[in-house]
Design an enzyme around this catalytic site. Structure first.
Site, mmCIF file in Angstrom:
data_model
loop_
_atom_site.group_PDB
_atom_site.id
_atom_site.type_symbol
_atom_site.label_atom_id
_atom_site.label_comp_id
_atom_site.label_asym_id
_atom_site.label_seq_id
_atom_site.Cartn_x
_atom_site.Cartn_y
_atom_site.Cartn_z
ATOM 1 N N SER A 27 -10.804 0.154 6.174
ATOM 2 C CA SER A 27 -9.923 0.248 4.785
ATOM 3 C C SER A 27 -9.269 -1.269 4.069
ATOM 4 C CB SER A 27 -8.427 0.931 5.468
ATOM 5 O OG SER A 27 -9.211 2.875 5.061
ATOM 6 N N SER A 81 -9.534 2.545 2.185
ATOM 7 C CA SER A 81 -8.603 3.039 0.915
ATOM 8 C C SER A 81 -7.514 2.538 0.909
ATOM 9 C CB SER A 81 -7.653 4.092 2.422
ATOM 10 O OG SER A 81 -6.984 3.207 3.539
ATOM 11 N N LYS A 100 0.933 -0.765 0.052
ATOM 12 C CA LYS A 100 0.285 0.408 -0.065
ATOM 13 C C LYS A 100 1.125 1.208 -0.304
ATOM 14 C CE LYS A 100 -4.126 1.566 2.619
ATOM 15 N NZ LYS A 100 -5.234 1.681 3.462
#
Length: 456
Positions: free
Chosen positions: A175, A151, A76
């Site tokens: 997320s 996210s 990420k």
């Protein structure tokens, strides 16, 4: 081997270990897949093809380093990766290249994983829709007119598209779970402290956690065993290592089902899919009971803690995006009385849920209150006719659970009539990550929803 990129991580690891496939072949297959489908999905935002192939060549001539030896992975774009651009989804860091790896990256590399790139995220992970001013929006592989969630939306979309077999993510308000639900993959929010993070400020903040994402529960467990484990840099890191539950059956275990976590609005299409989960567990021999559960105290507690953390972390940021700015402003209004109230509410919830889990082994509920929404839409403004007051409110089904200090997994639960993925949320008592994954695997094995691939 034409579908090598969609084989499970467990199978890919076996092929590498038995030398039926080389690490170079495996990495190249995924790089080819990224080249083929990423332009239409926008999940991988920084590609490290050259260095990945170099590391793959080294892996083919070296002693296996660990359980992930030779497997490609994407990180990420919130976690630091030494020598690899890490933007945090922010224009201010568009050219930022860290000098060192975050702990989760260090552990994955030590286990033999090979980094092929970074996955998209909203600015500093703010929001459950993956879009930012650096890279734009990530699109849902099952319907590219729809959001991939967030996210960790880039991670989920990359997994669903066959770009990588494993990806890391993070979760404060959903997320890891929301994008897993939107993209038909598996995401686990572990018990905080299970995957330690070394923070240079707010080291005691337990509302956010790192965690694993994969296409199957077994793959997720493979990765989870690598990234979990004690580290003295985290003051609340769990000392004992994670071990999967050796029992596979859920027969005789107790399941509580809440269709709305105490009155939350849920889109009818999502509700219809989630409502099929209790019957699946009943068919597996579990005792299922629908419960009237009220987690509404989590609303105030979550918002106070979240706002306080944003004011602390981002007050000095120049020209933040609107979501960051709004959160910082909310945080500047937090008082000592607010923090005291939030702590009391969270403590009360923890104690009530401890008693709840004396009766039930897991709670199942919706992950998200809506199916994937249009990608051009900044956030969900209404759910089943109820207006949402701000960009956070539509994710209460996920962030109320965040307050409980409990492990929670999103597992593919089916599709809406229009073909959009929906996940079911499986929540366990704090520290019972293995129990959550036991239920997740049993559900996955009998339903097989996660094997349905997007038409890319």
């Amino acid at each position: 081997m034409s579908e090598l990129h969609y084989m499970s991580a467990v199978e890919q690891a076996r092929l590498i270990r038995t030398r039926q496939v080389s690490a170079v072949e495996l990495v190249q297959a995924h790089l080819d897949r990224i080249e083929q489908v990423n332009p239409g999905v926008n999940a991988i935002v920084t590609l490290t093809a050259e260095s990945a192939l170099e590391r793959a060549k080294e892996a083919d001539t070296s002693v296996p380093r660990g359980p992930l030896h030779g497997l490609p992975i994407a990180h990420k774009d919130l976690v630091d990766t030494a020598g690899i651009r890490t933007t945090y989804g922010s224009l201010q860091f568009a050219d930022h290249v860290p000098e060192s790896d975050d702990l989760i990256v260090t552990r994955l590399r030590a286990a033999g994983a090979i980094t092929v790139g970074k996955t998209n995220t909203p600015e500093f992970g703010t929001g459950s829709h993956t879009v930012n001013e650096v890279f734009g929006a990530t699109r849902n592989p099952y319907d590219r007119s729809r959001s991939a969630g967030g996210s960790s939306g880039g991670a989920a979309a990359a997994l669903a598209s066959g770009m990588v077999p494993l990806a890391d993510g993070s979760d404060m308000g959903g997320s890891l779970r929301n994008p897993a639900s939107f993209c038909n993959v598996v995401g686990l929010r572990p018990t905080p402290g299970r995957v330690p993070d070394i923070a240079d400020r707010a080291a005691w903040f337990t509302l956010a956690t790192l965690g694993p994402m994969a296409r199957t529960v077994d793959d997720l467990v493979l990765m989870f065993q690598v990234i979990s484990g004690f580290h003295p840099g985290s003051p609340y890191a769990i000392t004992e290592p994670f071990a999967p539950d050796p029992e596979l059956s859920v027969q005789g275990l107790r399941v509580a089902y809440s269709p709305d976590l105490g009155g939350l609005p849920v889109d009818p299409a999502t509700a219809a899919v989630t409502a099929t989960a209790p019957r699946v567990f009943e068919s597996l021999g579990a005792h299922v009971e629908q419960v009237d559960l009220d987690l509404s105290d989590a609303e105030d507690a979550f918002r106070v803690y979240r706002a306080w953390s944003y004011a602390m972390n981002f007050s000095g940021l120049r020209d933040p995006g609107p979501n960051i700015a709004w959160n910082v402003e909310q945080g500047r209004r937090v008082t000592g009385d607010d923090l005291a109230r939030a702590e009391q509410l969270r403590t009360g919830l923890y104690q009530r849920m401890a008693a709840f889990f004396d009766t039930y082994d897991v709670l199942i509920a919706p992950v998200s209150q809506v199916p994937p929404f249009p990608v051009e839409q900044p956030y969900v403004t209404e759910v089943d006719g109820d207006p949402m007051p701000d960009y956070l409110a539509w994710m209460r089904s996920a962030y109320w659970v965040s307050v409980l200090h409990a492990p929670a997994a999103s597992v593919p639960a089916g599709f809406t009539e229009s073909g959009l993925p929906v996940g079911v949320q499986i929540v366990g008592r704090p520290f019972a990550d293995a129990t959550v994954l036991r239920f997740a695997r049993a559900f996955e094995q009998v339903t097989g929803y996660g094997t349905r691939r997007p038409a890319l």
